[in-house]
Design a protein around this motif. Sequence first.
Motif, mmCIF file in Angstrom:
data_model
loop_
_atom_site.group_PDB
_atom_site.id
_atom_site.type_symbol
_atom_site.label_atom_id
_atom_site.label_comp_id
_atom_site.label_asym_id
_atom_site.label_seq_id
_atom_site.Cartn_x
_atom_site.Cartn_y
_atom_site.Cartn_z
ATOM 1 N N GLU A 223 0.828 -1.184 0.227
ATOM 2 C CA GLU A 223 0.040 0.060 -0.085
ATOM 3 C C GLU A 223 0.839 1.209 0.133
ATOM 4 N N ASN A 224 0.516 2.246 -0.672
ATOM 5 C CA ASN A 224 1.180 3.519 -0.491
ATOM 6 C C ASN A 224 1.023 4.097 0.797
ATOM 7 N N THR A 225 2.481 4.623 1.219
ATOM 8 C CA THR A 225 2.336 5.140 2.640
ATOM 9 C C THR A 225 2.689 6.549 2.611
ATOM 10 N N VAL A 226 3.195 6.962 1.424
ATOM 11 C CA VAL A 226 3.893 8.399 1.069
ATOM 12 C C VAL A 226 3.103 9.318 0.238
ATOM 13 N N SER A 227 2.713 10.426 0.779
ATOM 14 C CA SER A 227 2.203 11.140 -0.102
ATOM 15 C C SER A 227 3.158 11.540 -1.361
ATOM 16 N N PRO A 228 2.450 11.614 -2.447
ATOM 17 C CA PRO A 228 3.264 12.123 -3.583
ATOM 18 C C PRO A 228 3.683 13.628 -3.683
ATOM 19 N N CYS A 229 2.862 14.541 -2.784
ATOM 20 C CA CYS A 229 3.048 15.911 -2.676
ATOM 21 C C CYS A 229 4.642 15.916 -1.947
#
Length: 233
Positions: A223-229
């Motif tokens: 799962e993604n845990t880091v914001s692309p921002c």
Amino acid sequence: MEIHAVNILYDFCIMSTLLLIAKIIRSKVKIIQKLYIPSSLLGGMIGLLLGKYFLNILPFSTEISNYSSILITILFATMFLGSKRKVSFKTMISNVGDSFLINGAAEIAQFGLFIIIGVLILPMFFKSINIGFGLLLPAGFVGGHGTAAAIGAAFADMGWDEATSIGQTFATIGLISGIVLGVIIINIGTRKGYTRLIKKIDELPEDMRTGLISKESRSSMGENTVSPCQLTH
């Protein structure tokens, strides 16, 4: 420092290309699939053949021999990272108890036997041999290239510069012989009905032979845990 960084980048690109080529070969060549030769080993053999000491085609830097002792630190540091699941001790023993005991017995026996040989027997015939020689064989056979690199680096820090190369040689011999002889033994055991999960080698799914998972059998790896921002600002 900048030169070292460039060398690491070049070496990384070469090794990545070798792994990709090896993966393609393993997914296509049947004999390699039947022997279950991993892509990493195949890529290493290609790199050795095309490297400095054989055909001298690939421009590896002189620093490549130092990578293993550094990367094994990352491996050990991340070994226990992952999802947390509750498994009862009884279930764990039922699933992997036999493999754990066999592997543990083989590991203890190899370290004990070859340390005795290296300390007591070999010095009788080779007067100048380092007594740590007996530790490098089981380090390579049991632990593989990573353990051999770690122990070899420790010996190198104490003044025995050839220890890492000796350990890596033992690890390579152990890996190749383990795969080839292991596959032969597994085939014999399967035909005699000694295995639990399969009764014929042909029953193994294709993704285990080729190393590639079919599109309909693929699953999410996480799962993604880091914001692309945070990566762009």
